[in-house]
Motif scaffolding. Sequence first.
Motif, mmCIF file in Angstrom:
data_model
loop_
_atom_site.group_PDB
_atom_site.id
_atom_site.type_symbol
_atom_site.label_atom_id
_atom_site.label_comp_id
_atom_site.label_asym_id
_atom_site.label_seq_id
_atom_site.Cartn_x
_atom_site.Cartn_y
_atom_site.Cartn_z
ATOM 1 N N PRO A 25 12.140 7.743 -0.596
ATOM 2 C CA PRO A 25 12.615 5.927 -1.751
ATOM 3 C C PRO A 25 11.344 5.215 -0.725
ATOM 4 O O PRO A 25 10.617 3.724 -1.549
ATOM 5 N N SER A 26 11.724 5.602 0.664
ATOM 6 C CA SER A 26 10.948 3.313 1.149
ATOM 7 C C SER A 26 9.628 4.488 1.590
ATOM 8 O O SER A 26 8.924 2.697 1.542
ATOM 9 N N ASN A 27 9.363 5.566 1.902
ATOM 10 C CA ASN A 27 7.592 5.823 1.323
ATOM 11 C C ASN A 27 7.223 5.719 0.417
ATOM 12 O O ASN A 27 5.853 5.881 0.771
ATOM 13 N N LYS A 28 7.684 5.585 -0.360
ATOM 14 C CA LYS A 28 7.228 6.237 -2.027
ATOM 15 C C LYS A 28 6.910 7.340 -2.075
ATOM 16 O O LYS A 28 5.416 7.461 -2.806
ATOM 17 N N THR A 29 6.829 8.255 -2.062
ATOM 18 C CA THR A 29 6.171 9.518 -1.881
ATOM 19 C C THR A 29 6.425 10.956 -2.568
ATOM 20 O O THR A 29 6.215 11.646 -2.682
ATOM 21 N N PHE A 65 2.243 7.112 6.630
ATOM 22 C CA PHE A 65 3.499 6.801 7.257
ATOM 23 C C PHE A 65 3.071 5.116 6.851
ATOM 24 O O PHE A 65 2.232 4.651 6.479
ATOM 25 N N SER A 66 4.722 5.112 6.322
ATOM 26 C CA SER A 66 4.987 3.228 5.952
ATOM 27 C C SER A 66 5.405 2.367 6.533
ATOM 28 O O SER A 66 5.685 2.876 8.063
ATOM 29 N N HIS A 67 4.911 0.890 6.403
ATOM 30 C CA HIS A 67 5.974 0.409 7.550
ATOM 31 C C HIS A 67 5.106 0.683 8.365
ATOM 32 O O HIS A 67 5.628 0.852 10.041
ATOM 33 N N ASP A 68 4.154 -0.060 8.689
ATOM 34 C CA ASP A 68 3.218 0.105 9.255
ATOM 35 C C ASP A 68 2.528 -1.121 10.313
ATOM 36 O O ASP A 68 2.403 -0.877 11.162
ATOM 37 N N THR A 99 1.029 -1.227 0.499
ATOM 38 C CA THR A 99 0.095 0.121 0.170
ATOM 39 C C THR A 99 0.645 1.527 -0.041
ATOM 40 O O THR A 99 0.992 2.508 -0.250
ATOM 41 N N ARG A 100 2.034 1.079 0.008
ATOM 42 C CA ARG A 100 3.037 2.456 -0.081
ATOM 43 C C ARG A 100 3.387 2.867 -1.595
ATOM 44 O O ARG A 100 3.423 3.996 -1.858
ATOM 45 N N ASP A 101 3.201 1.631 -2.636
ATOM 46 C CA ASP A 101 3.315 1.597 -3.172
ATOM 47 C C ASP A 101 2.130 2.637 -3.890
ATOM 48 O O ASP A 101 1.816 3.492 -5.418
ATOM 49 N N SER A 102 0.472 2.025 -3.999
ATOM 50 C CA SER A 102 -0.440 2.251 -4.233
ATOM 51 C C SER A 102 -0.876 3.386 -3.446
ATOM 52 O O SER A 102 -1.367 4.599 -4.309
ATOM 53 N N ASN A 103 -0.243 3.672 -2.098
ATOM 54 C CA ASN A 103 -0.284 5.344 -2.072
ATOM 55 C C ASN A 103 0.150 6.441 -2.836
ATOM 56 O O ASN A 103 -0.078 7.591 -3.221
ATOM 57 N N HIS A 104 1.836 5.701 -3.404
ATOM 58 C CA HIS A 104 2.220 6.873 -5.138
ATOM 59 C C HIS A 104 1.637 7.064 -5.730
ATOM 60 O O HIS A 104 1.490 7.824 -6.144
ATOM 61 N N ALA A 105 1.294 6.049 -6.428
ATOM 62 C CA ALA A 105 0.541 6.524 -7.752
ATOM 63 C C ALA A 105 -0.672 7.068 -7.320
ATOM 64 O O ALA A 105 -1.160 8.045 -7.775
ATOM 65 N N CYS A 106 -1.842 7.213 -5.811
ATOM 66 C CA CYS A 106 -2.520 8.289 -5.459
ATOM 67 C C CYS A 106 -1.865 9.408 -5.281
ATOM 68 O O CYS A 106 -2.360 9.920 -5.954
ATOM 69 N N LEU A 107 -1.078 9.136 -4.787
ATOM 70 C CA LEU A 107 -0.257 10.920 -4.811
ATOM 71 C C LEU A 107 0.264 11.754 -5.756
ATOM 72 O O LEU A 107 0.434 12.667 -5.813
ATOM 73 N N ASN A 108 0.820 10.972 -6.340
ATOM 74 C CA ASN A 108 0.641 11.350 -8.355
ATOM 75 C C ASN A 108 0.184 11.984 -8.552
ATOM 76 O O ASN A 108 -0.198 13.481 -9.586
ATOM 77 N N ARG A 142 4.931 -2.056 3.815
ATOM 78 C CA ARG A 142 5.578 -2.152 2.368
ATOM 79 C C ARG A 142 5.411 -3.421 1.897
ATOM 80 O O ARG A 142 6.292 -3.621 1.140
ATOM 81 N N SER A 143 4.980 -4.082 2.466
ATOM 82 C CA SER A 143 4.916 -5.845 1.916
ATOM 83 C C SER A 143 3.991 -5.911 0.977
ATOM 84 O O SER A 143 2.603 -4.881 1.618
ATOM 85 N N ALA A 144 4.346 -6.700 -0.482
ATOM 86 C CA ALA A 144 3.162 -6.324 -1.284
ATOM 87 C C ALA A 144 1.949 -6.990 -0.776
ATOM 88 O O ALA A 144 1.943 -8.164 -0.327
ATOM 89 N N LEU A 145 0.264 -7.054 -0.297
ATOM 90 C CA LEU A 145 -0.694 -7.336 -0.839
ATOM 91 C C LEU A 145 -2.116 -7.753 -1.870
ATOM 92 O O LEU A 145 -1.510 -6.815 -3.102
ATOM 93 N N PRO A 146 -2.655 -8.631 -1.536
ATOM 94 C CA PRO A 146 -2.813 -8.761 -2.741
ATOM 95 C C PRO A 146 -4.614 -8.073 -3.302
ATOM 96 O O PRO A 146 -4.888 -7.602 -1.841
ATOM 97 N N SER A 147 -4.873 -8.421 -4.428
ATOM 98 C CA SER A 147 -6.187 -6.602 -5.241
ATOM 99 C C SER A 147 -7.174 -7.652 -4.112
ATOM 100 O O SER A 147 -7.154 -9.004 -4.933
ATOM 101 N N LEU A 148 -7.984 -7.371 -3.749
ATOM 102 C CA LEU A 148 -9.095 -8.079 -2.782
ATOM 103 C C LEU A 148 -10.075 -7.480 -3.273
ATOM 104 O O LEU A 148 -11.469 -8.629 -3.951
#
Length: 618
Positions: A365-369, A437-440, A338-347, A497-503
């Motif tokens: 680079p870690s928060n993907k912000t 906040f990432s790495h939750d 979700t840090r990656d999906s959030n990166h897409a949202c922020l942009n 931080r972890s990849a999560l399945p699309s639900l």
Amino acid sequence: MNNETLEKMSNNLRFLSVDMINRANSGHPGVAMGLSDILAVLSTKINLNTKNHINRDRLVFSGGHASSLIYSFLHLSGFNLSLDELKNFRQLGSLAAGHPEIKTHGVEIDTGPLGQGIANAVGFAMAAKFASSKLNNSLNHKIYCLCGDGDLQEGISYEACSLANVHNLNNLVLIYDSNEISIEGDVKNTFNDDMYFRFMSLGFNVIMIDGHNFDEISKALEMTKNAERPSIIIAKTKIGKGACELEGSEKTHGSPLGAELALKAKKAANWNEEEFYIDSEAKNGFEKMCKRSDEYFASWDKANKFSDEQLEFIAYLEGKKDLNVDFSKLDLSKNYATRDSNHACLNEIAKQIPTFLGGSADLAPSNKTYLKDYADIRNGGKNIAFGIREHAMGAIINAMARYGLHPFCATFLVFSDYLKPSIRLAALMNLKAFFVFSHDSIGVGEDGPTHQPIEQISTLRNIPNLYTFRPADMAENIACWQVALKLNNPSAFTLSRSALPSLNTSIPDISKGAYFIKYSDNAEATIIASGSEVALALEVAKDKNINVLSMPCFELFDKEFDKSLLKGKIIGIEAARSYELYKYCDELFIMDSFGASGKEKDVFKYFGFDAEKIKEKL
């Protein structure tokens, strides 16, 4: 303005403050009496008005305990703060509260904890630079911040001033009330820094003056007008100036002078002995500030013509535009952290909302912000490199939000403790600020318990007016932002931080804080989960008559969700402390320690976040 008039203006500030504190039998007269000379002169230089013009100077009192001086100044200057409110100082419901609050006309920002106001001032200065770059560099206002020894002892002040140097904020003017007294007495007992060299090393324009000499004060303020660097005026003052035998004593810091000493001080200053006396010449002197400023602003309005795009920017700045964002281009099917999906949202938000900007505490680079289509804010872009300055970072975006921008900042969730005072003040003021906040969770894995947040999400959920979002996939992340952008409150996003399945194949409705991702009318139990534990809850409920409720926002769930929809035994699963879930749950699978160092899957299994282990206990 001649010195005789300035003396009257200063005395009116001084003794109105004394009378307010005596009437309330509570307050801090020493700083108010010591700073009144500076504020009297500042009123002849500063551009403030009662209409909140976009190009007004901002005045921040970092030492909010000197609120009586603020209220005296606002009343005499013609702001909407009556004499009756001053007489009601520190009483329940008064606009003259113990520490300044933005509900009071003319107060730019709440400054309670010492040091916050300095970082707020830096945030205002950064916001002004950014806004001006979008408006033909036409904004030329200054940010003035009155601060004291206590503010400069707090670590947040160093963080913020260091960043002011990096950004070369020549629109920032700190006025340091150097009275060398703290609550416990001589400040040198605990604070012996050479402030001249400290601020020289920080790249500030440093000016030292006698803080009771009107001519020196005036000259110093003029020297900051065209400064090429941020400025600090180190003003040597006497705490409790005019308080007779208590002048210069810590005894004037936090206790009323009392009627007898107040009368003695007024006589010594040849001042009218009447309580709450208003001198007509002094009041006229302060009101000239607003009249002069109104004329200046009218001239500025006439001289500046803006394009439709710039007028839209101003509309966003003034809160006249809704924050609507189209997220339809984002892919819901991919398995994202979700840090990656959030990166897409922020942009996406940054592309569509001109006032949206932000950055990370050296963790982009870690928060993907990182906002990939934009430069650094110093070059007219939207990315802010805060450096490792979490505490100041939070206070800076608070000021940016008060300025009218829509800022975010970011770090790891475990470090949210470093900016907790700023988050709390954002919530107190209902600012539209976003804390990412990432790495939750314990999913941080090998970094171990020092970096695995356990109690932090509960801490955030316990702050009134703050909405904390913990999405489970891209679709939820988008839904969370859609809600957060509409709230007139701060929001916190806690991300994996972890990849999560699309639900979800479509964006769910999380306006009530939660939704059923698996549901049956006759279910025997309900599992409540959030974030990375939603997929685990679905695995536990697979082939069982158990409902799964994904709860990305506990605060909305608590207020809005129809709890009668929860069927059977209620079970909560969250890889955190999460005792707040006991309000609805019969049993919790949560963390009871600080985590452990190891691979992510091993750590989750070790602490019982395993479908088979949970099934055995149901």
